[in-house]
Motif scaffolding. Structure first.
Motif, PDB file in Angstrom:
ATOM      1  N   UNK A  86       0.944  -1.174  -0.137  1.00  0.00           N
ATOM      2  CA  UNK A  86       0.045  -0.380   0.319  1.00  0.00           C
ATOM      3  C   UNK A  86       0.872   1.445  -0.031  1.00  0.00           C
ATOM      4  N   UNK A  87       1.989   0.955   0.428  1.00  0.00           N
ATOM      5  CA  UNK A  87       2.730   2.524  -0.243  1.00  0.00           C
ATOM      6  C   UNK A  87       3.450   2.627  -0.978  1.00  0.00           C
ATOM      7  N   UNK A  88       3.773   4.139  -1.413  1.00  0.00           N
ATOM      8  CA  UNK A  88       3.548   4.871  -2.981  1.00  0.00           C
ATOM      9  C   UNK A  88       5.224   4.459  -3.071  1.00  0.00           C
ATOM     10  N   UNK A  89       6.394   3.986  -2.501  1.00  0.00           N
ATOM     11  CA  UNK A  89       7.754   3.515  -2.381  1.00  0.00           C
ATOM     12  C   UNK A  89       8.095   2.257  -1.632  1.00  0.00           C
ATOM     13  N   UNK A  90       8.663   1.551  -2.159  1.00  0.00           N
ATOM     14  CA  UNK A  90       8.661   0.669  -1.163  1.00  0.00           C
ATOM     15  C   UNK A  90       9.471   0.114   0.088  1.00  0.00           C
ATOM     16  N   UNK A 134      16.333   3.116  -3.948  1.00  0.00           N
ATOM     17  CA  UNK A 134      16.034   2.291  -5.527  1.00  0.00           C
ATOM     18  C   UNK A 134      14.914   1.619  -5.617  1.00  0.00           C
ATOM     19  N   UNK A 135      13.473   2.348  -4.104  1.00  0.00           N
ATOM     20  CA  UNK A 135      12.806   1.721  -4.191  1.00  0.00           C
ATOM     21  C   UNK A 135      11.559   3.464  -4.497  1.00  0.00           C
ATOM     22  N   UNK A 136      11.992   4.205  -4.372  1.00  0.00           N
ATOM     23  CA  UNK A 136      11.698   5.633  -4.213  1.00  0.00           C
ATOM     24  C   UNK A 136      11.609   6.629  -5.652  1.00  0.00           C
ATOM     25  N   UNK A 178      -2.618   7.524  10.173  1.00  0.00           N
ATOM     26  CA  UNK A 178      -2.010   7.084  10.376  1.00  0.00           C
ATOM     27  C   UNK A 178      -0.091   6.640  10.464  1.00  0.00           C
ATOM     28  N   UNK A 179       0.600   7.559  10.008  1.00  0.00           N
ATOM     29  CA  UNK A 179       1.419   7.568  10.969  1.00  0.00           C
ATOM     30  C   UNK A 179       1.707   8.397  11.883  1.00  0.00           C
ATOM     31  N   UNK A 180       0.826   8.143  13.301  1.00  0.00           N
ATOM     32  CA  UNK A 180       0.860   7.943  14.183  1.00  0.00           C
ATOM     33  C   UNK A 180       0.586   6.267  14.709  1.00  0.00           C
TER      34      UNK A 180
END
Length: 287
Positions: free
Chosen positions: A37-41, A62-64, A185-187
């Motif tokens: 579900x993340x936009x980056x690895x 490399x996954x950004x 979700x970042x808390x």
């Protein structure tokens, strides 16, 4: 890559920060799965060193995905810079973080925080909720209003967050680092009543990009504790300090100067910032 399965490991306490950082930086990193579900690895890993093993998040450069408004450096470097500022405040709001090489190249490696259980009802024991939607026009006692939210079928509800000193510290940190993505979700409530913030890749922009769910104190005076932290940060951000030297390896000189200006602005105003109107003030999606 499979979704991560939780891997048991000995929990290193907050009294052992140097040990945690050493394990993260020097240990053998083993990928166990991928956080979906993340936009980056985002890789879920274990890292072992001299008999110690912890779980961690590994975000390889490399996954950004490239971002047009963050053309310099990497998201991993910005996450590391955010950790440096968090440590400089003395609040320890971001889990132990290092930059290191791993199976997919250099990346950010951060201690995995197993979130404390939430209290979802009167008979449930655990961490009380930090965010909520209420049908009232005003927040109740112990809550701060953020904004009206559409809930479907033309109905709206008031988005509120807890009037919690831990959240208030995070609101100050976000203002300092110019966090463009403070979602619910970042808390992460952690053991022992700690609260951590994660995902700080879109920070330190030279333009005002503060987007957060923690606007409840907007325009209010900073606490005496926050005023003291801001003053100390100002001193630690003077040219030539060890903090500035470390930041210089992570973000640009122009971004460091903008960081100084934000800290000075907070010191002079003595208040939490308000939405500028030049940028959406709430991240999407909010969670």
């Amino acid at each position: 890559m499979p979704a991560p399965e939780r891997v048991p490991s000995r929990s290193l306490t907050d009294t052992e920060p140097a040990t945690v950082l050493t394990v993260l930086a020097e240990g053998r990193l083993t990928v166990r799965g991928q956080v979906r579900g993340a936009s980056n690895a985002v890789l879920y890993c274990t890292v072992a060193h001299e008999g110690e093993e912890v779980t961690c998040v590994y975000k390889p450069v490399a996954g950004e995905q490239p971002l047009w408004d963050f053309p310099d450096g990497t998201l991993a470097q910005r996450e590391m810079a955010a950790y440096e500022i968090s440590e400089a405040t003395g609040w320890g709001l971001i889990p132990p973080t290092v930059l290191r090489d791993g199976p997919y190249g250099q990346g950010m490696c951060q201690l995995w925080i197993e979130a404390a259980p939430r209290d979802d009802g009167p008979d449930e024991a655990g961490e009380p909720p930090l965010l909520a939607l209420v049908e009232d026009e005003e927040p109740g006692e112990g809550w701060k209003a953020v904004a009206l939210a559409e809930t479907g079928e033309g109905r709206t509800a008031l988005l509120v967050h807890a009037d919690d000193p831990r959240l208030r510290r995070l609101a100050v940190l976000d203002a300092v680092i110019n966090n463009g993505d403070r979602k619910g979700g970042h808390l992460l409530p952690g053991p022992g009543g700690r609260l951590y913030g994660i995902d700080h890749g879109v920070t330190f922009n030279t333009e005002d990009k503060l987007r957060t769910l923690l606007w409840g104190w907007a325009g209010e005076p900073l606490t005496a504790e926050a005023v003291a932290v801001v003053e100390r940060l100002g001193a630690e951000l003077e040219p030539g300090t060890s903090l500035v030297t470390r930041l210089g390896e992570l973000i640009t000189a122009v971004e460091i100067e903008a960081l100084r200006e934000r800290v000075e602005g907070l010191r002079v105003s003595g208040r939490h910032p308000e939405p500028s109107g030049a940028w959406p003030s709430i991240p999407w999606p909010p969670v």
